[in-house]
Enzyme design. Structure first.
Site, short mmCIF file in Angstrom:
data_model
loop_
_atom_site.label_atom_id
_atom_site.label_comp_id
_atom_site.label_asym_id
_atom_site.label_seq_id
_atom_site.Cartn_x
_atom_site.Cartn_y
_atom_site.Cartn_z
CB THR A 1 -1.91 -12.92 51.80
OG1 THR A 1 -2.02 -11.99 50.60
CG2 THR A 1 -1.91 -12.08 52.83
NE ARG B 1 -2.84 -8.86 50.48
CZ ARG B 1 -1.59 -7.83 49.65
NH1 ARG B 1 -2.20 -7.22 49.71
NH2 ARG B 1 -0.48 -7.84 49.85
CE LYS C 1 6.65 -10.89 50.98
NZ LYS C 1 5.30 -10.62 49.61
CD GLU D 1 2.77 -12.86 45.87
OE1 GLU D 1 4.11 -12.64 46.23
OE2 GLU D 1 2.32 -12.79 47.55
O1 LIG Z 1 0.57 -10.04 51.93
C1 LIG Z 1 1.82 -11.15 50.88
O2 LIG Z 1 2.21 -11.55 50.97
C2 LIG Z 1 2.55 -9.65 50.21
O3 LIG Z 1 3.26 -10.35 49.20
C3 LIG Z 1 2.30 -9.06 50.05
C4 LIG Z 1 3.25 -7.94 49.20
O4 LIG Z 1 4.25 -7.78 49.39
C5 LIG Z 1 2.70 -6.40 49.00
O5 LIG Z 1 1.66 -5.56 49.83
C6 LIG Z 1 3.23 -5.91 47.87
O6 LIG Z 1 3.33 -4.60 47.84
P1 LIG Z 1 2.97 -3.12 47.17
O7 LIG Z 1 3.81 -3.85 46.34
O8 LIG Z 1 4.09 -2.24 48.03
O9 LIG Z 1 2.37 -3.12 47.16
#
Ligand SMILES: O=C(O)C(=O)C[C@H](O)[C@H](O)COP(=O)(O)O
Length: 202
Positions: free
Chosen positions: A63, A40, A123, A36
């Site tokens: 995102t 960002r 999700k 994915e």
């Molecule tokens: O913005 C989105 O659509 C995302 O997918 C957010 C992610 O799920 C997280 O940023 C993953 O989180 P960490 O593994 O804790 O870094």
């Protein structure tokens, strides 16, 4: 439209599109077949486009906050669209374009609204902060037909607990390809982290 994703989804932040190709190679070398790419950074769409050229890598965009994000991702070759929350116009555009939609949910109300679209995978974000596996177990008891892909705060120490819940078909996380490692072009470490993540499934 549903999609067959592996059980572990690296979520990546890419600062330079030139890192996309070696990153794709590193993921594949580590046995990972899906990724994915989060929207960002300004480089994200071009990076997704370059990664999607790999036939054996299923590339999604994350995102995704607007319908324009979805259209740009589809044009780049994304096969699935992930959002941190339930943004109905994003789901509608994604389905209209024939892509898999994986919106984020954080409450039973959001889950019910997402289910109305007939989506088979949701999700859960931010999973760990929301209550982790216990929270997912509570939702799964009420909505037994829903499958979950938690992300947010998942890493090597707690990934196994999520994966062992029968309603969790996949987990997402940034730990396999940290932004700083991508920036440093430390692709050997990323391949090793992916291999180690795959070993969690054994
Ligand atoms: O913005 C989105 O659509 C995302 O997918 C957010 C992610 O799920 C997280 O940023 C993953 O989180 P960490 O593994 O804790 O870094």
């Amino acid at each position: 439209m549903s999609i067959s994703l592996g059980r572990i989804l690296p979520i990546v932040v890419i600062d330079s599109a030139d890192d996309a190709e070696p990153l794709a190679e590193a993921l594949l070398a580590g046995g990972i077949r899906q990724v994915e790419v989060t929207l960002r950074t300004p480089a994200a769409i071009e990076a997704a486009r370059r990664m999607a050229r790999h036939d054996d890598l299923v590339v999604g965009v994350g995102t995704a906050l607007t319908t324009d994000d979805v259209s740009r991702a589809a044009d780049a070759g994304a096969r699935f669209i992930v959002s941190p929350g339930l943004i109905e116009p994003v789901v509608e555009r994604t389905l209209a374009l024939g892509l898999a939609s994986i919106p984020g949910i954080a409450t039973a109300t959001e889950l019910a609204r997402a289910s109305a679209f007939g989506l088979d995978l949701l999700k859960v974000f931010p999973a760990e902060q929301l209550g982790g596996v216990a929270m997912i177990a509570a939702l799964a008891a009420v909505f037994p037909e829903v499958r979950f892909m938690p992300s947010g705060g998942i890493g090597p120490t707690n990934a196994g607990a999520y994966l062992s819940h029968p309603a969790v078909t996949a987990i997402g996380g940034s730990w396999m390809a940290p932004r700083e490692a991508i920036k440093a072009r430390d692709f050997l470490s990323i391949a090793d982290l992916c291999t180690a993540a795959g070993e969690l499934l054994r």
